[in-house]
Each structure stands twice: as C-alpha cells, then as structure tokens.
Design an enzyme around this catalytic site. Structure first.
Site, PDB file in Angstrom:
ATOM      1  CD  GLU A  39      -5.907  -3.122  -2.907  1.00  0.00           C
ATOM      2  OE1 GLU A  39      -5.373  -2.713  -2.858  1.00  0.00           O
ATOM      3  OE2 GLU A  39      -6.591  -3.832  -3.342  1.00  0.00           O
TER       4      GLU A  39
ATOM      5  CG  ASP B  90      -1.585  -0.833   3.507  1.00  0.00           C
ATOM      6  OD1 ASP B  90      -1.337  -0.925   2.189  1.00  0.00           O
ATOM      7  OD2 ASP B  90      -0.639  -0.020   4.343  1.00  0.00           O
TER       8      ASP B  90
ATOM      9  CG  HIS C  32      -3.577   0.007  -1.466  1.00  0.00           C
ATOM     10  ND1 HIS C  32      -4.205  -1.212  -0.931  1.00  0.00           N
ATOM     11  CD2 HIS C  32      -2.445   0.693  -0.788  1.00  0.00           C
ATOM     12  CE1 HIS C  32      -3.031  -0.926   0.120  1.00  0.00           C
ATOM     13  NE2 HIS C  32      -2.500   0.012  -0.084  1.00  0.00           N
TER      14      HIS C  32
END
Length: 297
Positions: free
Chosen positions: A131, A107, A274
């Site tokens: 991700e 992220d 995610h």
C-alpha cells in the site's frame, strides 16, 4: 507521554531514542544481524508493526522508527513537509550507520524509504512495498468518501477545523480504513500522541501532500526523483504486496510498478484495506522472509 510500549513487539524488544539534527527519533528494536527497517506513514507510528516483529524473531536486526512528529519521536518546530521527514529519517539512518538494509515500506514510508534507497544504493539489500505512496494517484480509483474528505482537508480553514480542531482525521478517517474495527486500546495508542489541537497541527500536512490527480506538484516531483533507481536497480530484489480490497495501490499504479520496477515480484497479501500490518501481519512477515531468501546474502 509515552504512547508505545516496546513489550507489545515482543519480550526482547526495546525502545531507543536516537538524537537527530535538533531533535530525536524513537524506534523499537529487536534482534541482531542485517537490519530490517520497517517504515510507517500517516497518521500512524511504529506501533503498526508490533504483530510483525514476533514472526521475524531471529531473522535480523528489526528496527521500526517513528517518523519525526509521530509516535514517540520529537516534535521540532518545522513545517513537516516531505523534505523535512526525509532529512530527519536520513539522519537516523546515518546515526545508526545502517547498511545491507531490507526495507519494509507502507504508505508514506514507501516515499521516504525508496528515496533513501535511491540515494544510498550501496546500502540496500531488498525492498518490500505494501500500500505504498509511490506514484500520483487518480481520484477516480479512490473511494468517493475519501475523495470528499481530501477535498475538505485541502480547503483552507475548513481543513484545519476538521483535522486540527475537531480531530476528524484520527477519529473518523483513520478508524474507517479497516475491514474490522481496531480495538479501542489500539486506537488509543495511535491517538495518544495528539491530545490537543496544538499537538495535531502538523497532522494536516500528510493528507494535504498526498499526490492526487497531479496535486500537489511538489509531491509528484518528490516521488519522481526515485523513478530512475526503481527502473534500474536490478541487483535489488523487490516485492509488491497486493490486498483485497486495498486502497492506495490503484490498478494504474500496480500496472506501472509491474511494467517499470526492476526485479519486482508481485504477491497477494491477503484481505486488508490500507493498514495491512494490523490486518495481515503473518502474510507480511512471510513476504519479508521470502524476500530475504531471494536477496541471498
């Protein structure tokens, strides 16, 4: 209020508070040797990596910090823009004098970790991306429900009502990003640092700063600053993990990474949306071990 128990990471893990700038960053640490730094993003904390640490015992000095304003880190009176997070994380790296670092990034942790690597190339050993927030994201490749939530969050007034007043990001958007629901006790740990509207005021910054279809331009520019290093750092082995179904790693971004990032290997990371540390911790740990072996130092 303490949200994160170091014991969740393993019997030898410890919580550490490091003074940085006008505040402090909390991190969980275990082991010794070359540092392996695990960075999280929105709206989580170091707690994401609690299932990964035990699988890497004895492989290095494991460090998982909480970004400023998240987890058990401090809450200074700042704007919580990307550059603010970068400043505090930079100060944490400096305070600990971390070198020969393997970065494990997910992220927004990828945005900040790659930025740090690009500006400190002599201190980076290897980089793993899972991700990642690393490029502008095309909305056409994102779930319609998420795009709708983003539009709501970016609407002045309505966004504050949803994220800050009603706690919708932590109680609706976040819990929906898993193949299997999080256990109630784990969800409670992620939500614990944000019990009041006042404590949640800055949570809106990360979703509003997520670069989608070129907006905001400031985030696109922030990420673009690291592109040259990604393209030219052939001496630093890198791994990209892909997931089914995945989320932020769109086909366009994956293709860009494959074509442009130097010394990159792409491997399947398993079944996850995610927050892959929760859903595929073993495969993530295995990928870290393989990357360290490739680095060969």
């Amino acid at each position: 209020m303490t949200a994160i128990e170091a014991a969740a990471f393993g019997p030898d893990a410890k919580s550490v508070e490091v003074p940085v700038l006008d505040s402090f960053l909390h991190h969980v640490e275990q082991g010794s040797g070359a540092p392996i730094v695990f960075l999280h993003g929105s709206p989580t904390s170091s707690y994401l990596y609690r299932h990964v640490f035990p699988k890497l015992t004895g492989k290095g000095r494991l460090l998982a910090p909480d970004l400023i304003g998240f987890g058990d880190s401090g809450r200074p009176d700042i704007a919580y823009e990307l550059a603010d997070h970068e400043r505090y994380l930079d100060a944490w790296f400096e305070a600990l004098d971390l070198r020969d670092v393997t970065l494990v990034l997910q992220d927004y942790g990828a945005a900040f970790g790659v930025s740090w690597a690009a500006r400190h190339p002599d201190r980076v050993r290897a980089v793993l991306l899972a991700e990642p927030v690393i490029r502008d994201i095309e909305s056409a490749a994102l779930p319609a429900a998420f795009v709708g939530a983003q539009q709501l969050i970016r609407t002045p007034g309505a966004g504050e009502k949803f994220v800050v007043e009603e706690n919708g990001f932590l109680t609706q958007v976040f819990p929906g990003a898993f193949l299997q629901p999080l256990a109630d006790e784990d969800l409670a740990v992620y939500q614990a640092p944000f019990p009041t509207p006042e404590s949640r005021a800055h949570l809106i910054r990360f979703p509003r700063n997520l670069p989608i279809d070129g907006v905001p331009a400031s985030s696109v520019e922030f990420l673009a600053r690291s592109e040259q290093w990604l393209k030219t750092s052939a001496d630093v082995p890198k791994t990209l993990l892909t997931y089914e179904p995945g989320f932020l790693l769109t086909p366009t971004i994956e293709a860009w990474i494959r074509a442009n990032v130097a010394n990159i290997e792409v491997h399947a990371g398993g079944a996850a949306v995610h927050f892959v540390q929760e859903e595929e911790p073993q495969k993530l740990a295995d990928a870290v071990l393989e990357l360290i072996e490739r680095a060969g130092k």
